[in-house]
Design a protein around this motif. Structure first.
Motif, PDB file in Angstrom:
ATOM      1  N   PHE A  86      40.746  89.828  -3.017  1.00 49.80           N
ATOM      2  CA  PHE A  86      39.668  88.873  -2.747  1.00 49.80           C
ATOM      3  C   PHE A  86      39.997  88.033  -1.517  1.00 49.80           C
ATOM      4  CE2 PHE A  86      37.683  84.685  -3.174  1.00 49.80           C
ATOM      5  CZ  PHE A  86      36.362  85.083  -3.048  1.00 49.80           C
ATOM      6  N   GLU A  87      41.245  87.585  -1.412  1.00 48.36           N
ATOM      7  CA  GLU A  87      41.628  86.766  -0.252  1.00 48.36           C
ATOM      8  C   GLU A  87      41.450  87.562   1.047  1.00 48.36           C
ATOM      9  OE1 GLU A  87      45.242  83.992   1.519  1.00 48.36           O
ATOM     10  OE2 GLU A  87      45.591  85.106  -0.330  1.00 48.36           O
ATOM     11  N   LEU A  88      41.892  88.804   1.046  1.00 50.19           N
ATOM     12  CA  LEU A  88      41.770  89.635   2.233  1.00 50.19           C
ATOM     13  C   LEU A  88      40.290  89.813   2.617  1.00 50.19           C
ATOM     14  CD1 LEU A  88      43.692  92.163   3.782  1.00 50.19           C
ATOM     15  CD2 LEU A  88      41.633  93.184   2.844  1.00 50.19           C
ATOM     16  N   ILE A  89      39.452  90.176   1.646  1.00 51.73           N
ATOM     17  CA  ILE A  89      38.025  90.392   1.913  1.00 51.73           C
ATOM     18  C   ILE A  89      37.375  89.091   2.376  1.00 51.73           C
ATOM     19  CG2 ILE A  89      35.792  90.931   0.847  1.00 51.73           C
ATOM     20  CD1 ILE A  89      37.372  92.916  -0.994  1.00 51.73           C
ATOM     21  N   TRP A  90      37.646  87.998   1.675  1.00 53.72           N
ATOM     22  CA  TRP A  90      37.032  86.707   2.008  1.00 53.72           C
ATOM     23  C   TRP A  90      37.384  86.306   3.436  1.00 53.72           C
ATOM     24  CZ3 TRP A  90      37.954  81.864   3.769  1.00 53.72           C
ATOM     25  CH2 TRP A  90      36.982  80.899   3.528  1.00 53.72           C
ATOM     26  N   LYS A  91      38.643  86.457   3.808  1.00 58.22           N
ATOM     27  CA  LYS A  91      39.075  86.054   5.152  1.00 58.22           C
ATOM     28  C   LYS A  91      38.504  86.985   6.227  1.00 58.22           C
ATOM     29  CE  LYS A  91      42.864  83.141   3.797  1.00 58.22           C
ATOM     30  NZ  LYS A  91      44.302  82.882   3.732  1.00 58.22           N
ATOM     31  N   ARG A  92      38.326  88.252   5.916  1.00 59.10           N
ATOM     32  CA  ARG A  92      37.684  89.176   6.870  1.00 59.10           C
ATOM     33  C   ARG A  92      36.204  88.824   7.025  1.00 59.10           C
ATOM     34  NH1 ARG A  92      40.316  92.872  10.001  1.00 59.10           N
ATOM     35  NH2 ARG A  92      38.519  94.232   9.828  1.00 59.10           N
ATOM     36  N   ILE A  93      35.552  88.450   5.916  1.00 62.11           N
ATOM     37  CA  ILE A  93      34.150  88.024   5.994  1.00 62.11           C
ATOM     38  C   ILE A  93      34.054  86.766   6.863  1.00 62.11           C
ATOM     39  CG2 ILE A  93      32.234  87.013   4.673  1.00 62.11           C
ATOM     40  CD1 ILE A  93      32.971  88.980   2.394  1.00 62.11           C
ATOM     41  N   ALA A  94      34.933  85.801   6.640  1.00 61.42           N
ATOM     42  CA  ALA A  94      34.946  84.570   7.430  1.00 61.42           C
ATOM     43  C   ALA A  94      35.156  84.902   8.907  1.00 61.42           C
ATOM     44  CB  ALA A  94      36.045  83.631   6.928  1.00 61.42           C
ATOM     45  N   ASP A  95      36.080  85.793   9.188  1.00 60.45           N
ATOM     46  CA  ASP A  95      36.369  86.185  10.560  1.00 60.45           C
ATOM     47  C   ASP A  95      35.135  86.798  11.221  1.00 60.45           C
ATOM     48  OD1 ASP A  95      38.418  86.361  12.616  1.00 60.45           O
ATOM     49  OD2 ASP A  95      38.391  88.536  12.300  1.00 60.45           O
ATOM     50  N   PHE A  96      34.461  87.690  10.509  1.00 61.84           N
ATOM     51  CA  PHE A  96      33.245  88.315  11.040  1.00 61.84           C
ATOM     52  C   PHE A  96      32.192  87.250  11.328  1.00 61.84           C
ATOM     53  CE2 PHE A  96      29.032  90.140  10.771  1.00 61.84           C
ATOM     54  CZ  PHE A  96      29.133  91.317  11.496  1.00 61.84           C
ATOM     55  N   LYS A  97      31.964  86.360  10.359  1.00 59.10           N
ATOM     56  CA  LYS A  97      30.919  85.343  10.513  1.00 59.10           C
ATOM     57  C   LYS A  97      31.196  84.414  11.694  1.00 59.10           C
ATOM     58  CE  LYS A  97      29.088  85.279   5.833  1.00 59.10           C
ATOM     59  NZ  LYS A  97      27.651  85.284   5.997  1.00 59.10           N
ATOM     60  N   LEU A  98      32.451  84.167  11.986  1.00 56.69           N
ATOM     61  CA  LEU A  98      32.789  83.279  13.095  1.00 56.69           C
ATOM     62  C   LEU A  98      32.839  84.004  14.438  1.00 56.69           C
ATOM     63  CD1 LEU A  98      35.414  81.103  11.246  1.00 56.69           C
ATOM     64  CD2 LEU A  98      33.063  80.483  11.815  1.00 56.69           C
ATOM     65  N   LYS A  99      33.199  85.287  14.425  1.00 59.80           N
ATOM     66  CA  LYS A  99      33.277  86.050  15.679  1.00 59.80           C
ATOM     67  C   LYS A  99      31.945  86.692  16.056  1.00 59.80           C
ATOM     68  CE  LYS A  99      38.153  87.218  15.753  1.00 59.80           C
ATOM     69  NZ  LYS A  99      39.157  88.209  15.387  1.00 59.80           N
ATOM     70  N   GLU A 100      31.230  87.157  15.066  1.00 59.68           N
ATOM     71  CA  GLU A 100      29.945  87.845  15.292  1.00 59.68           C
ATOM     72  C   GLU A 100      28.828  86.941  14.772  1.00 59.68           C
ATOM     73  OE1 GLU A 100      29.978  90.526  17.030  1.00 59.68           O
ATOM     74  OE2 GLU A 100      32.130  90.890  16.907  1.00 59.68           O
ATOM     75  N   CYS A 101      28.768  85.770  15.356  1.00 60.67           N
ATOM     76  CA  CYS A 101      27.892  84.712  14.858  1.00 60.67           C
ATOM     77  C   CYS A 101      26.410  85.123  14.830  1.00 60.67           C
ATOM     78  CB  CYS A 101      28.092  83.475  15.721  1.00 60.67           C
ATOM     79  SG  CYS A 101      27.776  81.965  14.836  1.00 60.67           S
ATOM     80  N   GLU A 102      25.925  85.782  15.884  1.00 60.29           N
ATOM     81  CA  GLU A 102      24.500  86.155  15.932  1.00 60.29           C
ATOM     82  C   GLU A 102      24.150  87.114  14.797  1.00 60.29           C
ATOM     83  OE1 GLU A 102      22.129  84.705  17.936  1.00 60.29           O
ATOM     84  OE2 GLU A 102      23.848  83.435  18.430  1.00 60.29           O
ATOM     85  N   GLU A 103      24.994  88.132  14.601  1.00 61.26           N
ATOM     86  CA  GLU A 103      24.749  89.098  13.527  1.00 61.26           C
ATOM     87  C   GLU A 103      24.855  88.419  12.163  1.00 61.26           C
ATOM     88  OE1 GLU A 103      26.597  89.684  16.183  1.00 61.26           O
ATOM     89  OE2 GLU A 103      25.892  91.557  17.058  1.00 61.26           O
ATOM     90  N   ALA A 104      25.835  87.543  12.003  1.00 63.06           N
ATOM     91  CA  ALA A 104      26.015  86.845  10.732  1.00 63.06           C
ATOM     92  C   ALA A 104      24.837  85.915  10.443  1.00 63.06           C
ATOM     93  CB  ALA A 104      27.326  86.061  10.740  1.00 63.06           C
ATOM     94  N   MET A 105      24.342  85.246  11.484  1.00 65.25           N
ATOM     95  CA  MET A 105      23.171  84.379  11.290  1.00 65.25           C
ATOM     96  C   MET A 105      21.947  85.200  10.900  1.00 65.25           C
ATOM     97  SD  MET A 105      23.251  81.311  14.050  1.00 65.25           S
ATOM     98  CE  MET A 105      21.649  80.767  13.491  1.00 65.25           C
ATOM     99  N   PHE A 106      21.801  86.361  11.524  1.00 67.31           N
ATOM    100  CA  PHE A 106      20.690  87.245  11.190  1.00 67.31           C
ATOM    101  C   PHE A 106      20.766  87.661   9.718  1.00 67.31           C
ATOM    102  CE2 PHE A 106      18.956  91.586  10.829  1.00 67.31           C
ATOM    103  CZ  PHE A 106      17.651  91.355  11.213  1.00 67.31           C
ATOM    104  N   LEU A 107      21.961  88.047   9.255  1.00 69.01           N
ATOM    105  CA  LEU A 107      22.128  88.417   7.842  1.00 69.01           C
ATOM    106  C   LEU A 107      21.801  87.241   6.932  1.00 69.01           C
ATOM    107  CD1 LEU A 107      25.379  90.591   7.812  1.00 69.01           C
ATOM    108  CD2 LEU A 107      23.013  91.365   7.557  1.00 69.01           C
ATOM    109  N   ALA A 108      22.244  86.041   7.299  1.00 71.39           N
ATOM    110  CA  ALA A 108      21.963  84.856   6.481  1.00 71.39           C
ATOM    111  C   ALA A 108      20.456  84.616   6.393  1.00 71.39           C
ATOM    112  CB  ALA A 108      22.670  83.628   7.058  1.00 71.39           C
TER     113      ALA A 108
END
Length: 192
Positions: A86-108
């Protein structure tokens, strides 16, 4: 890596324009003509790739969700301990959301509004299967609260969207320490 064809370049431009317009103006304020203009293609070109605006947004959602989950699960191993996984997945999700902000905002936007049709939403959920399987294992082992997956997601993963948006607005700057605190809060909310 193979060079992109003219067709792939046009389609990618349409995807990028759709993400940007939906993020900045919302689904209803993103007409096909505006998407085409922003992508620098003729409006008729859109219909070579997509049936209509709903099909365009659905396909972009599924593509972005697939890229997001591929990133989130890239280093995950099903044999990992539940907490470690869970920690690994959660931190990878956080990393994606912060690095790929436009795509993450679109998903949100897509996850929090009715712009995606139900079949596309269900297809998007399938991409989360490794996380859902990890939670099922955690529930069976007694390390994760026996809550519905939607509740687990709402408490453990969804807050990342809020943090990403507040950072993008400049209201809050996420440090490594903040991310660790956010992770600990997420884990505390779902662990038994």
């Amino acid at each position: 890596m193979a060079e992109l064809t003219k067709s792939q370049i046009k389609r990618n431009a349409l995807v990028k324009a759709t993400i940007e317009l939906v993020n900045n103006s919302g689904f209803h304020a993103a007409p096909m003509s505006k998407i085409a203009k922003m992508a620098n293609v003729s409006p008729a070109t859109i219909y070579l790739y997509f049936e209509n605006k709903q099909d365009l947004v659905n396909q972009v959602y599924i593509e972005v969700k697939a890229a997001f989950t591929a990133y989130a699960f890239a280093t995950f191993d099903e044999t990992m301990d539940v907490a470690e996984g869970f920690e690994l997945i959660w931190k990878r999700i956080a990393d994606f959301k912060l690095k790929e902000c436009e795509e993450a905002m679109f998903l949100a936007q897509c996850d929090n509004t009715p712009i995606i049709d139900e079949p596309s939403r269900m297809e998007g959920i399938k991409h989360l299967q490794p996380l859902l399987d990890l939670w099922a294992r955690g529930k069976a082992e007694g390390s994760i609260k026996p809550l519905d997956d939607y509740i687990l997601y709402a408490y453990a993963i969804n807050p990342l969207s809020f943090l990403m948006i507040t950072q993008k607005r400049g209201s809050f700057q996420l440090t490594e320490e903040h991310l660790e605190e956010a992770f600990q809060s997420a884990w505390s909310s779902i662990k038994k």
